[in-house]
Design an enzyme around this catalytic site. Structure first.
Site, PDB file in Angstrom:
ATOM      1  N   LYS B  96       0.821  -1.199   0.000  1.00  0.00           N
ATOM      2  CA  LYS B  96       0.000   0.000   0.000  1.00  0.00           C
ATOM      3  C   LYS B  96       0.865   1.263   0.000  1.00  0.00           C
ATOM      4  CE  LYS B  96      -3.235  -0.498   3.001  1.00  0.00           C
ATOM      5  NZ  LYS B  96      -4.254  -0.417   4.075  1.00  0.00           N
ATOM      6  N   ASP B 172      19.975 -16.091 -25.005  1.00  0.00           N
ATOM      7  CA  ASP B 172      18.862 -15.658 -25.840  1.00  0.00           C
ATOM      8  C   ASP B 172      18.563 -14.191 -25.609  1.00  0.00           C
ATOM      9  OD1 ASP B 172      18.065 -17.976 -27.186  1.00  0.00           O
ATOM     10  OD2 ASP B 172      16.710 -18.624 -25.585  1.00  0.00           O
ATOM     11  N   ASP B 173      17.889 -13.611 -26.572  1.00  0.00           N
ATOM     12  CA  ASP B 173      17.271 -12.322 -26.384  1.00  0.00           C
ATOM     13  C   ASP B 173      16.123 -12.542 -25.382  1.00  0.00           C
ATOM     14  OD1 ASP B 173      16.986  -9.665 -26.935  1.00  0.00           O
ATOM     15  OD2 ASP B 173      16.609  -9.942 -29.064  1.00  0.00           O
ATOM     16  N   GLU B 174      15.958 -11.596 -24.456  1.00  0.00           N
ATOM     17  CA  GLU B 174      14.902 -11.791 -23.449  1.00  0.00           C
ATOM     18  C   GLU B 174      13.507 -11.637 -24.043  1.00  0.00           C
ATOM     19  OE1 GLU B 174      16.584  -9.125 -23.821  1.00  0.00           O
ATOM     20  OE2 GLU B 174      15.217  -7.407 -23.677  1.00  0.00           O
ATOM     21  N   HIS B 262      17.091 -11.584 -15.778  1.00  0.00           N
ATOM     22  CA  HIS B 262      17.119 -10.415 -16.663  1.00  0.00           C
ATOM     23  C   HIS B 262      16.360  -9.266 -15.992  1.00  0.00           C
ATOM     24  CE1 HIS B 262      16.602  -7.869 -20.181  1.00  0.00           C
ATOM     25  NE2 HIS B 262      17.560  -8.566 -20.737  1.00  0.00           N
ATOM     26  N   GLY B 334      26.021  -1.243 -23.792  1.00  0.00           N
ATOM     27  CA  GLY B 334      27.129  -0.401 -24.241  1.00  0.00           C
ATOM     28  C   GLY B 334      28.505  -0.980 -23.982  1.00  0.00           C
ATOM     29  N   GLY B 356      26.289  -7.515 -26.678  1.00  0.00           N
ATOM     30  CA  GLY B 356      25.512  -7.858 -27.861  1.00  0.00           C
ATOM     31  C   GLY B 356      26.085  -7.083 -29.037  1.00  0.00           C
ATOM     32  N   GLY B 357      25.769  -5.780 -29.080  1.00  0.00           N
ATOM     33  CA  GLY B 357      26.282  -4.918 -30.143  1.00  0.00           C
ATOM     34  C   GLY B 357      27.799  -4.917 -30.211  1.00  0.00           C
TER      35      GLY B 357
HETATM   36 MG    MG Z   1      -5.094  -3.273   3.996  1.00  0.00          MG
HETATM   37 MG    MG Z   2      18.068  -8.210 -25.559  1.00  0.00          MG
END
Ligand code: MG
Ligand code: MG
Lengths: 408, 408
Positions: B96, B172-174, B262, B334, B356-357
């Site tokens: 909350k 893998d790519d996520e 990830h 990067g 990656g890049g």
């Molecule tokens: Mg409550």
């Molecule tokens: Mg990715």
């Protein structure tokens, strides 16, 4: 903005150099789908095209003092890229992107065929009313004031007071995780008996929304068991457990009771202007797709608030015509009997009047507190003013003296 | 700040009137535990005391121009109130409360006994090294550039190039959710064969981190099956699925491979200053408690960044002495070979260089890209400068020409 039914379109609010917007939008459309494009051979592009995102729209909304702009960028993601499950949808449209500086996922447009692949509410507003046998007025939900640390007999006494006052639903505190004094199964059994007694006295059905707790791997079995034991509804901390848990419960025919989603932890995502995910996406769209029959979310009246415009968008999405059953809104925080006319003005009759302090803080106690609410609800349905109705209801009169009235 | 081992202490940053702080802190301590206090009879208070929260500290940090203050409020929550599961912990300390205006959950202090009730990493940094048989240098992880829309033979070719270049892990790519062309099971089988071939050629072990996808109710079975089939690790969108899913996988002895978390969607919670949940709690504490062996999170070097101080706190928590195995950091975004000296300076040798890049964008392709990284890693371990090492490695020379060097 145009869109066709092959694309989920996500709209983001960003702040950037105006001249960067196109490049940024292209980077999203490609980076979050096929990964690369312009350097691909034409034949490969042809093959990959069904999976490639596209820029639907870029609109500058405001020029900022620092020379940059606030803009809306709309990106279409091919629906073939992900199944109709919320983690897949969210990871695609706001996974890595959520970490890209100041950016907010403001809206989602889902093709009808994609939306209908989600379960949506099993009961919906009409189904919840049918279970309760109440069709002609707002529903009243009472929240336990204290749960942790109380022995079962005191919990049963508190349940009974709320039920005798006329609550249609009574819900656990969402922070009720300690099972040492009263497990969810024990509560369901004990309150079921208490409800039999109060129903015999008042003639009114009452549903107990039990907090669904435990390891995620056991939630479905526990949900089935609690439903079997006689739970009236399941309260789920859907954002803490993950929205796919909600969806799995909604898809399970053996979970045969309404699902009530609590907004706990969601403020971490929607509260910051310009960041995160809008409340209309979280509460209005994702909870309904995932199958919440009842959606608890901040009212615009109390201290824990949601801005009125955003609150209106949540409501719009809970009821929008998308092939799924409409969900019941339970706007919460700061609700007292004097607000019922405003609630009905803002949400209509299909609303759950949800109160904790506004019931337990009544000078006459919880039973009187619930009675005051029911008197206010009946007055609004009859088109009477609350002050007029208070002449016949000492409980409502006391509530008005305590909290005042805000006529719509 | 004092704390004893009966309390989890959560620290919040709030903005408020200075004179409201005490009342607000008391309201949190009571409202999020026993619900009410001062109006309870003394005997009831005595009984409820073990469940009641307490204010540990209030510190004003800054006076704001509008007359209010920015303050840190520390609240102790009795550990008896919730089991050692992340949804229960988060719902209690920031359920909350996350919706209470401008407030950030900045830090958590967990008693050692409570932390040890979580699984933590099954392998940890040392365990991942043991699986790979690499103990004396940073590890290299290569990220698939594209996944969606590629047929299996092209995916295998891409895997092979990355492996031949010397990657220790390939992930893998996520966003890889589409299973129509290559299901996770098919990928694990195909890459296992590809890895056998490359390992025969290079003598180097390579682990494939497969994206764990599907309905939440099927994830554990799928995780077991993928591990059984020969997956090297499991990539999990832990924030999208919910952190209890991670914990359930970590607790399952049949999920016999490292878990890689990830950060997708986490930016919705940590990116906004003053709101949400700090990155050090999310990545450094919760992911490790939940059992991530490898934690992917933004590096302070790229475009998707994390402020350096916060980044340092994440690292601190991933390794802090809390009775659980340390997790391996994989700072991402990067990263190019010229950054390896800086990475080792900032993270030490126990780091996963994740690119990656910086691999696929190498002028000589992915294999050359991975080789350039390995040359940089070996240079740093040997105490050589990258420019010197580049004389023996045309791939590193080409990478430096493309992206430059930032010597530590
Ligand atoms: Mg409550
Ligand atoms: Mg990715």
């Amino acid at each position: 903005m145009t869109a066709d039914d092959r694309f989920v379109v996500a709209t983001y609010v960003v702040e950037d150099e105006e001249k960067q917007l196109r490049k940024r939008a292209d980077g999203i459309a490609i980076g979050l789908t096929v990964g690369s494009w312009t350097d691909l051979p034409a034949a490969t592009q042809e093959r990959m095209r069904p999976y490639c995102g596209r820029v639907e729209d870029i609109t500058v909304e405001e020029r900022l003092p620092d020379g940059r702009v606030r803009a809306r960028i709309a990106i279409g993601y091919p629906v073939v890229n992900f199944p109709a499950r919320i983690p897949a949808l969210l990871t695609t449209v706001f996974g890595k992107l959520s970490m890209d500086g100041k950016i907010r996922l403001a809206g989602l447009h889902l093709p009808a065929s994609f939306a209908r692949a989600f379960p949506g509410p099993k009961f919906g507003a009409a189904g919840v009313r049918q279970v309760l046998g109440v069709h002609d007025r707002p529903l009243l939900m009472s929240i336990f004031k204290s749960c942790i640390g109380l022995p079962m007999d005191e919990l049963v006494a508190a349940f009974t007071e709320q039920a005798l006052g006329g609550a249609d639903l009574i819900k656990d505190d969402e922070i009720f995780f300690n099972e040492s004094l009263a497990s969810p199964e024990d509560r369901v059994r004990a309150y079921r008996e208490a409800a039999r007694r109060t129903e015999a006295e008042t003639g009114q059905r009452v549903l107990y929304a039990v907090n669904l707790t435990g390891p995620v791997t056991e939630l479905r079995d526990r949900a089935r068991r609690l439903a079997e034991l006689g739970a009236g509804a399941l309260l789920i901390n859907a954002f803490a457990y993950g929205l796919d848990v909600l969806q799995a419960l909604a898809e399970d025919p053996e979970v045969s009771v309404p699902l009530m989603a609590h907004p706990a932890v969601a403020g971490a995502m929607y509260a910051a202007p310009g960041y995160g995910i809008s409340a209309s996406v979280l509460f209005g769209q994702l909870l309904r797709l995932g199958g919440a029959d009842i959606v608890i979310y901040p009212s615009p009246y109390g201290t824990v608030t949601l801005e009125a415009e955003e609150s209106g968008q949540v409501l719009h999405h809970l009821r929008a015509d998308n092939g799924l059953k409409p969900a019941l809104p339970a706007p919460s925080a700061g609700i007292h009997p004097g607000l019922v006319p405003l609630l009905v003005r803002d949400y209509g009759m299909d609303v759950i009047v949800n109160a904790g302090g506004g019931i337990h803080g009544h000078p006459g106690g919880a039973r009187a507190g619930a009675r005051a609410f029911m008197a206010a609800i009946r007055a609004v349905v009859a088109g009477r003013s609350l002050r007029e109705a208070a002449e016949d209801s000492p409980e409502l009169a006391a509530a008005i003296q305590q909290w005042g009235v805000r006529e719509a």
